[in-house]
Design a protein around this motif. Structure first.
Motif, mmCIF file in Angstrom:
data_model
loop_
_atom_site.group_PDB
_atom_site.id
_atom_site.type_symbol
_atom_site.label_atom_id
_atom_site.label_comp_id
_atom_site.label_asym_id
_atom_site.label_seq_id
_atom_site.Cartn_x
_atom_site.Cartn_y
_atom_site.Cartn_z
ATOM 1 N N CYS A 110 9.595 -2.083 96.693
ATOM 2 C CA CYS A 110 10.547 -2.298 95.606
ATOM 3 C C CYS A 110 11.832 -2.954 96.119
ATOM 4 N N THR A 111 12.411 -3.774 95.280
ATOM 5 C CA THR A 111 13.696 -4.380 95.617
ATOM 6 C C THR A 111 14.848 -3.440 95.312
ATOM 7 N N ARG A 112 14.595 -2.486 94.384
ATOM 8 C CA ARG A 112 15.634 -1.525 94.021
ATOM 9 C C ARG A 112 14.997 -0.171 93.743
ATOM 10 N N VAL A 113 15.611 0.879 94.288
ATOM 11 C CA VAL A 113 15.148 2.247 94.052
ATOM 12 C C VAL A 113 16.376 3.086 93.703
ATOM 13 N N LEU A 114 16.339 3.722 92.529
ATOM 14 C CA LEU A 114 17.492 4.506 92.084
ATOM 15 C C LEU A 114 17.635 5.790 92.892
ATOM 16 N N THR A 115 16.566 6.579 92.947
ATOM 17 C CA THR A 115 16.585 7.832 93.703
ATOM 18 C C THR A 115 15.228 8.014 94.345
ATOM 19 N N SER A 116 15.180 8.026 95.665
ATOM 20 C CA SER A 116 13.898 7.878 96.350
ATOM 21 C C SER A 116 13.362 9.145 96.991
ATOM 22 N N GLY A 117 14.230 10.114 97.288
ATOM 23 C CA GLY A 117 13.761 11.242 98.083
ATOM 24 C C GLY A 117 13.670 10.829 99.547
ATOM 25 N N ALA A 124 2.280 7.982 86.487
ATOM 26 C CA ALA A 124 1.545 6.713 86.418
ATOM 27 C C ALA A 124 2.451 5.588 85.930
ATOM 28 N N ALA A 125 3.314 5.877 84.959
ATOM 29 C CA ALA A 125 4.255 4.869 84.467
ATOM 30 C C ALA A 125 5.238 4.468 85.564
ATOM 31 N N GLY A 126 5.697 5.449 86.336
ATOM 32 C CA GLY A 126 6.600 5.141 87.433
ATOM 33 C C GLY A 126 5.942 4.286 88.492
ATOM 34 N N LEU A 127 4.654 4.543 88.749
ATOM 35 C CA LEU A 127 3.927 3.747 89.725
ATOM 36 C C LEU A 127 3.753 2.310 89.247
ATOM 37 N N ARG A 128 3.432 2.132 87.952
ATOM 38 C CA ARG A 128 3.278 0.779 87.399
ATOM 39 C C ARG A 128 4.603 0.014 87.454
ATOM 40 N N LEU A 129 5.703 0.709 87.157
ATOM 41 C CA LEU A 129 7.021 0.073 87.232
ATOM 42 C C LEU A 129 7.287 -0.426 88.649
ATOM 43 N N ASP A 175 6.986 -4.336 88.534
ATOM 44 C CA ASP A 175 8.355 -4.829 88.398
ATOM 45 C C ASP A 175 9.138 -4.758 89.705
ATOM 46 N N ARG A 176 8.575 -4.058 90.695
ATOM 47 C CA ARG A 176 9.221 -3.859 91.995
ATOM 48 C C ARG A 176 10.581 -3.178 91.849
ATOM 49 N N VAL A 177 10.630 -2.265 90.893
ATOM 50 C CA VAL A 177 11.808 -1.442 90.634
ATOM 51 C C VAL A 177 11.333 0.000 90.474
ATOM 52 N N SER A 178 12.083 0.948 91.001
ATOM 53 C CA SER A 178 11.692 2.345 90.874
ATOM 54 C C SER A 178 12.884 3.197 90.478
ATOM 55 N N LEU A 179 12.685 4.016 89.452
ATOM 56 C CA LEU A 179 13.719 4.960 89.044
ATOM 57 C C LEU A 179 13.675 6.239 89.878
ATOM 58 N N PHE A 180 12.477 6.731 90.156
ATOM 59 C CA PHE A 180 12.323 8.056 90.752
ATOM 60 C C PHE A 180 11.690 8.037 92.134
ATOM 61 N N GLY A 181 11.340 6.886 92.647
ATOM 62 C CA GLY A 181 10.830 6.772 93.999
ATOM 63 C C GLY A 181 9.613 7.645 94.244
ATOM 64 N N LEU A 182 9.678 8.440 95.295
ATOM 65 C CA LEU A 182 8.553 9.290 95.686
ATOM 66 C C LEU A 182 8.556 10.637 94.966
ATOM 67 N N ARG A 183 9.553 10.889 94.172
ATOM 68 C CA ARG A 183 9.609 12.148 93.441
ATOM 69 C C ARG A 183 8.557 12.166 92.341
ATOM 70 N N ARG A 184 8.087 13.366 92.014
ATOM 71 C CA ARG A 184 7.045 13.522 91.008
ATOM 72 C C ARG A 184 7.517 14.421 89.875
ATOM 73 N N PHE A 185 7.003 14.170 88.687
ATOM 74 C CA PHE A 185 7.273 15.040 87.546
ATOM 75 C C PHE A 185 6.454 16.319 87.680
ATOM 76 N N VAL A 186 6.972 17.401 87.110
ATOM 77 C CA VAL A 186 6.266 18.681 87.062
ATOM 78 C C VAL A 186 6.299 19.193 85.626
#
Length: 386
Positions: free
Chosen positions: A23-30, A328-333, A337-348
């Protein structure tokens, strides 16, 4: 079948890591540093500032040297007489609460049912330390003064987690906190702060670390939460309390032969990261608003940010979708799009199925994101849902 499922999970993690890494940009990656990354980071931090630590000094042995330097720094920041380094916060808090039980003659600890010892420590306070816990409130916030004053049984120690992580990193107001502490004092109870994330509480309270810590009889702080250290914690208080805590630390197996990697990274975090935390806290309000409004404007179900205005630089984002669909939506993004909002974090899904939550941490990478950047990424993320 279990082996295949494990392989599938490993493949999924590898795919997500690759996607986020591209990704070119990651908001919060862990954090997902390799051993090489940690060694490189530690060396860079230790050599970047000659005043941080004397690299030609002998390596620590059983808590001397650089470990004592760290303890002195923590005591100075928190305004306490002394501090003791611990390998884990779980050990530090058990020691603190056990010591207070001995001093007060009451093994009962009042704390929130969502507090770290009740949720994340495998019942250690009961099974290892022989303590008993009671809950003045079950509301998703810290207990208030009336709940402490009117609680129907005695307790020797009141433990307050600042912020209360599992309730959404929430904090009371300064007036509420001081009133709650005063109510405990009126009951002849001592007060212990679980301040794993105390470092980022100063903007919310409008007080210094020393002023906040000064309300309590003892304070625990973490070095890997918020500060980005490798591991470790400290327990701070009066000189005699810390001396007793060090004796219990030895009994609990916490007097480690060499601890300089953890101590060095903690000192670096205090030096480099601690001054930046107020900026992270301020920007978290922008990030929370942009995520909430950006996802809502994109259509579909309305998201919820909790708390609506974050108390610190961390907050919860709730969405009425299954966790698997959101991941899955985060992975597609990330991949498309090479942009990530949540990086390696996962929803629970901590509650009803189909209602998912993710913890968002705003730190250095997020500062480069404007509100419009976040809104655009949130809209793109929403577009991959359903």
């Amino acid at each position: 079948m279990p082996q295949n499922r494990g392989m599938d999970q490993e493949q999924a993690r590898a795919r997500r890591k690759t996607a986020v890494g591209n990704c070119t940009r990651v908001l919060t990656s862990g954090s997902d540093r390799t051993l090489r990354d940690w060694l490189t980071h530690l060396t860079a931090e230790a050599t970047a500032d000659a005043t941080l630590v004397d690299l030609d000094a002998p390596a620590d042995m059983y808590g001397n040297g650089v470990v004592e330097q760290l303890e002195s720094k923590v005591a100075e920041l928190l305004g306490t007489e002394a501090a003791a380094f611990f390998p884990t916060g779980t050990m530090a808090q058990q020691v603190a609460l056990r010591a207070w039980a001995g001093r007060t003659g009451n093994p009962t600890v009042a704390l929130h049912p969502l507090a770290h010892p009740e949720v994340h420590e495998r019942d250690a306070l009961h099974t290892v330390s022989g303590l008993r816990t009671v809950h003045p409130t079950r509301a998703p916030r810290l207990p208030d003064a009336a709940e402490i004053r009117d609680f129907d049984e005695p307790f020797g120690t009141l433990m307050l987690e600042l912020p209360l992580r599992d309730a959404g990193f929430v904090l009371p107001s300064w007036e509420e906190l001081t009133a709650t502490v005063a109510a405990a004092r009126d009951r002849d109870a001592v007060v212990h702060f679980d301040g794993a994330r105390l470092w980022e509480c100063t903007p919310h309270f409008g007080r210094s670390l020393a002023e906040i810590a000064g309300l309590a009889d003892s304070v625990y702080v973490s070095f890997y939460k918020s500060l980005g250290g490798m591991s470790g914690a400290a327990l701070a208080g009066t000189a005699d309390f810390v001396a007793e805590s060090k004796a219990w630390r030895h009994r609990y197996g916490g007097l480690v032969f060499r601890q300089f990697p953890a101590a060095l990274s903690a000192l670096a975090g205090l030096d480099k990261v601690l001054p930046r935390l107020p900026a992270y806290v301020a920007h978290a309000k922008t990030v929370a608003r942009a995520l909430r409004e950006g996802l809502a404007e994109a259509g579909g179900a309305v998201p919820r940010v909790h708390p609506a205005e974050p108390s610190t630089h961390q907050f919860q984002l709730w969405l009425p979708y299954p966790a698997e669909e959101l991941d899955a939506a985060g992975l597609r993004l990330a991949e498309e799009d090479r942009v990530s909002l949540f990086g390696l974090r996962r929803f629970v899904e901590p509650g009803p199925p189909g209602l998912s939550m993710i913890e968002v941490t705003v730190d250095e990478p997020a500062l480069a994101w404007t509100e419009s950047d976040i809104r655009a990424a949130a809209a793109a993320f929403a577009g991959y849902l359903g």
